[in-house]
Design a protein around this motif. Structure first.
Motif, mmCIF file in Angstrom:
data_model
loop_
_atom_site.group_PDB
_atom_site.id
_atom_site.type_symbol
_atom_site.label_atom_id
_atom_site.label_comp_id
_atom_site.label_asym_id
_atom_site.label_seq_id
_atom_site.Cartn_x
_atom_site.Cartn_y
_atom_site.Cartn_z
ATOM 1 N N UNK A 9 -56.707 -25.422 0.148
ATOM 2 C CA UNK A 9 -56.955 -24.649 -0.349
ATOM 3 C C UNK A 9 -56.483 -24.453 -2.374
ATOM 4 N N UNK A 10 -56.106 -23.859 -2.182
ATOM 5 C CA UNK A 10 -54.748 -23.527 -3.717
ATOM 6 C C UNK A 10 -54.771 -22.369 -4.078
ATOM 7 N N UNK A 11 -54.467 -21.658 -2.597
ATOM 8 C CA UNK A 11 -54.081 -20.297 -2.532
ATOM 9 C C UNK A 11 -52.494 -20.045 -2.055
ATOM 10 N N UNK A 12 -51.421 -19.546 -2.172
ATOM 11 C CA UNK A 12 -50.420 -19.242 -2.089
ATOM 12 C C UNK A 12 -49.181 -20.272 -2.829
ATOM 13 N N UNK A 13 -48.565 -20.515 -1.837
ATOM 14 C CA UNK A 13 -47.755 -21.578 -2.540
ATOM 15 C C UNK A 13 -48.192 -22.784 -3.305
ATOM 16 N N UNK A 14 -48.652 -23.392 -2.677
ATOM 17 C CA UNK A 14 -49.504 -24.938 -3.132
ATOM 18 C C UNK A 14 -50.601 -24.434 -4.299
ATOM 19 N N UNK A 15 -51.161 -23.571 -4.593
ATOM 20 C CA UNK A 15 -51.726 -23.589 -5.482
ATOM 21 C C UNK A 15 -50.675 -23.141 -6.211
ATOM 22 N N UNK A 16 -49.137 -22.246 -6.666
ATOM 23 C CA UNK A 16 -48.520 -21.361 -7.093
ATOM 24 C C UNK A 16 -48.513 -22.857 -8.154
ATOM 25 N N UNK A 17 -48.003 -23.890 -6.877
ATOM 26 C CA UNK A 17 -47.393 -25.601 -7.606
ATOM 27 C C UNK A 17 -48.080 -26.081 -7.840
ATOM 28 N N UNK A 18 -49.472 -26.422 -7.658
ATOM 29 C CA UNK A 18 -50.319 -26.694 -8.838
ATOM 30 C C UNK A 18 -50.785 -26.236 -10.486
ATOM 31 N N UNK A 37 -61.918 -24.849 1.399
ATOM 32 C CA UNK A 37 -61.883 -24.335 2.298
ATOM 33 C C UNK A 37 -62.993 -23.535 0.269
ATOM 34 N N UNK A 38 -63.958 -22.934 0.473
ATOM 35 C CA UNK A 38 -63.692 -21.502 -1.163
ATOM 36 C C UNK A 38 -63.268 -20.828 -0.360
ATOM 37 N N UNK A 39 -62.690 -20.415 -2.517
ATOM 38 C CA UNK A 39 -61.336 -19.863 -2.528
ATOM 39 C C UNK A 39 -61.880 -18.005 -2.168
ATOM 40 N N UNK A 41 -58.872 -16.272 -2.770
ATOM 41 C CA UNK A 41 -58.505 -15.993 -4.215
ATOM 42 C C UNK A 41 -58.087 -16.402 -5.572
ATOM 43 N N UNK A 42 -59.489 -16.507 -6.440
ATOM 44 C CA UNK A 42 -59.742 -17.814 -7.093
ATOM 45 C C UNK A 42 -58.204 -18.061 -8.163
ATOM 46 N N UNK A 43 -57.540 -17.177 -8.336
ATOM 47 C CA UNK A 43 -56.242 -17.251 -9.499
ATOM 48 C C UNK A 43 -55.831 -18.380 -9.472
ATOM 49 N N UNK A 44 -55.236 -18.889 -8.935
ATOM 50 C CA UNK A 44 -54.824 -20.444 -9.002
ATOM 51 C C UNK A 44 -55.799 -21.244 -9.368
ATOM 52 N N UNK A 45 -56.216 -21.730 -8.646
ATOM 53 C CA UNK A 45 -57.286 -22.116 -8.972
ATOM 54 C C UNK A 45 -58.370 -22.169 -10.360
ATOM 55 N N UNK A 46 -58.462 -21.272 -10.725
ATOM 56 C CA UNK A 46 -58.399 -20.382 -12.120
ATOM 57 C C UNK A 46 -57.489 -21.000 -13.052
#
Length: 413
Positions: A9-18, A37-39, A41-46
């Motif tokens: 996923x792109x949540x938490x630390x990995x999402x923030x980094x990317x 996985x379906x996000x 929380x889409x914040x970082x994915x968006x």
């Protein structure tokens, strides 16, 4: 250059980094992301999409294989997520150039399968502390040459104040992060109780179960008035900019590396007080950018000194700001990855047999994160029974694996 990122996923630390790396990336690099996985929380994915990254969510194995075939480089965002094991071991991947970016330290459970270090074209840690692992030190020189560390924790860009927070609010103490003893030191409140100083308070920012172990430990203190539970914060920069001392005491076997809250606090000029755990020691230079102490009594004595001599904190806070701005930015990490990718493009694509590297069953995958080395069938069953009895529901736990593979017989005990 096409880089395909495979991540749970792109949540938490990995999402923030990317989300930060995509903004800092050279436009010549096209980053595509497969989210297994379906996000929620889409914040970082968006944010990744807004910066030009492309997302494919929960594809079937044929689609994932086709995306890998089209990529110049496939980067696996590694941690012990059951969906990642399943995707790697069930997808008929073509020959690939592979990079693993590891978002856990591997020093303690969850461990990193040692087979990956030599199988991957490049294996990248998120903290240099991981380079001291026994498995890494035991590698031959040529294998260690393919390992490096590229940071994933960044300070607040362009948010540095004129004065460090420690100069403006030297007696304000705070912690921001996971309010759970899986991450926090179980002796956090004992340390706060032990400090001999004028009245002070520690603000704890983060979601907390009012009936959970952390809240209960705070209520058992001799000085419970020293603790303020502030709840979740949407704007951590605003909170940290008014915090002089960042009290970040983590349990000694936590698996974190980037420690985003710590790096962000330092970027605003907070003076961190941490325990001398490997990941924190890789971030805080004792006596220069903060303080690392060997145990709880030493940390209590240090906090007493910091509260008693607040005038000494200004220079350290300024050093913390400068060090973070110089060494922990998305541009630096993106540049290092671009160099790595450019070098790797000189190599031919090659196949990897992930089942041979990781195992064929969810039980093998899970136990590989908890123990080093092979196990007999009987020992494996005994271990599974022990983890089942423990009942942990943490990420990467047996409960998590069972929730992803509810009908798998290998996880039954």
């Amino acid at each position: 250059m096409k880089v395909l990122h495979v991540t749970a996923h792109l949540g938490g630390g990995v999402g923030k980094a990317h989300s930060a790396l995509c903004v800092a990336t050279d436009p010549a690099i096209q980053r595509n992301y497969v989210l297994l996985e379906t996000p929620r929380d889409r914040r970082f994915a968006d944010q990744v999409e807004a910066a030009g990254g492309r997302l494919t969510i929960a594809p079937d194995s044929a689609t994932l294989a086709a995306l890998a075939a089209d990529a110049d480089i496939v980067q696996i965002e590694w941690w012990n997520h059951p969906r990642l094991y399943a995707a790697l071991c069930s997808t008929p991947f073509p020959a690939m150039r592979t990079v693993f970016w590891c978002h856990i330290s591997g020093l303690f459970a969850p461990f990193i399968p040692a087979s990956l270090y030599q199988a991957a074209d490049r294996f990248v840690f998120t903290s240099p502390c991981s380079l001291a692992m026994p498995d890494v030190l035991a590698l031959p020189d040529h294998a260690r040459a393919g390992l490096e560390a590229i940071g994933s924790g960044f300070g607040f860009a362009g948010a540095a104040p004129n004065q460090p927070a420690a100069a403006r609010h030297p007696r304000r103490i705070g912690y921001l992060g996971t309010l759970d003893f899986a991450k926090m030191s179980p002796q956090f409140f004992k340390m706060v109780d032990a400090v001999e100083a004028d009245p002070f308070q520690v603000s704890l920012w983060g979601a907390c179960d009012p009936d959970g172990p952390v809240a209960q430990a705070a209520r058992r203190m001799r000085h419970p008035d020293r603790i303020r539970f502030e709840g979740h914060v949407d704007d951590p920069a605003a909170v940290l900019s008014e915090t002089g001392i960042f009290l970040y005491l983590l349990q000694p076997e936590h698996y974190g590396t980037a420690e985003n809250a710590l790096v962000e606090a330092m970027s605003l000029g907070c003076v961190p007080l941490v325990l001398a755990n490997p990941a924190e020691q890789a971030i805080v230079d004792h006596g220069v950018t903060g303080f690392t102490e060997v145990d709880i009594p030493a940390a209590a004595r240090r906090l007493e000194g910091m509260l008693g001599h607040p005038e000494t904190l200004c220079e350290i806070g300024r050093n913390a700001m400068a060090a973070t701005a110089a060494t922990r930015t998305p541009v630096l990490s993106a540049t290092r990855f671009q160099r790595l990718y450019t070098d790797l493009l000189r190599s031919e694509k090659r196949p990897l047999d992930f089942k041979a590297l990781l195992g064929e069953t969810p039980a093998q995958w899970f136990l590989g994160t908890q123990m080093r080395g092979p196990l007999t069938a009987g020992a494996a069953q005994d271990l599974l029974r022990g983890f089942a009895a423990a009942g942990s529901e943490a990420k990467g736990s047996l409960v998590h694996f069972r929730s992803c593979f509810p009908d798998d017989p290998s996880l039954a005990v």
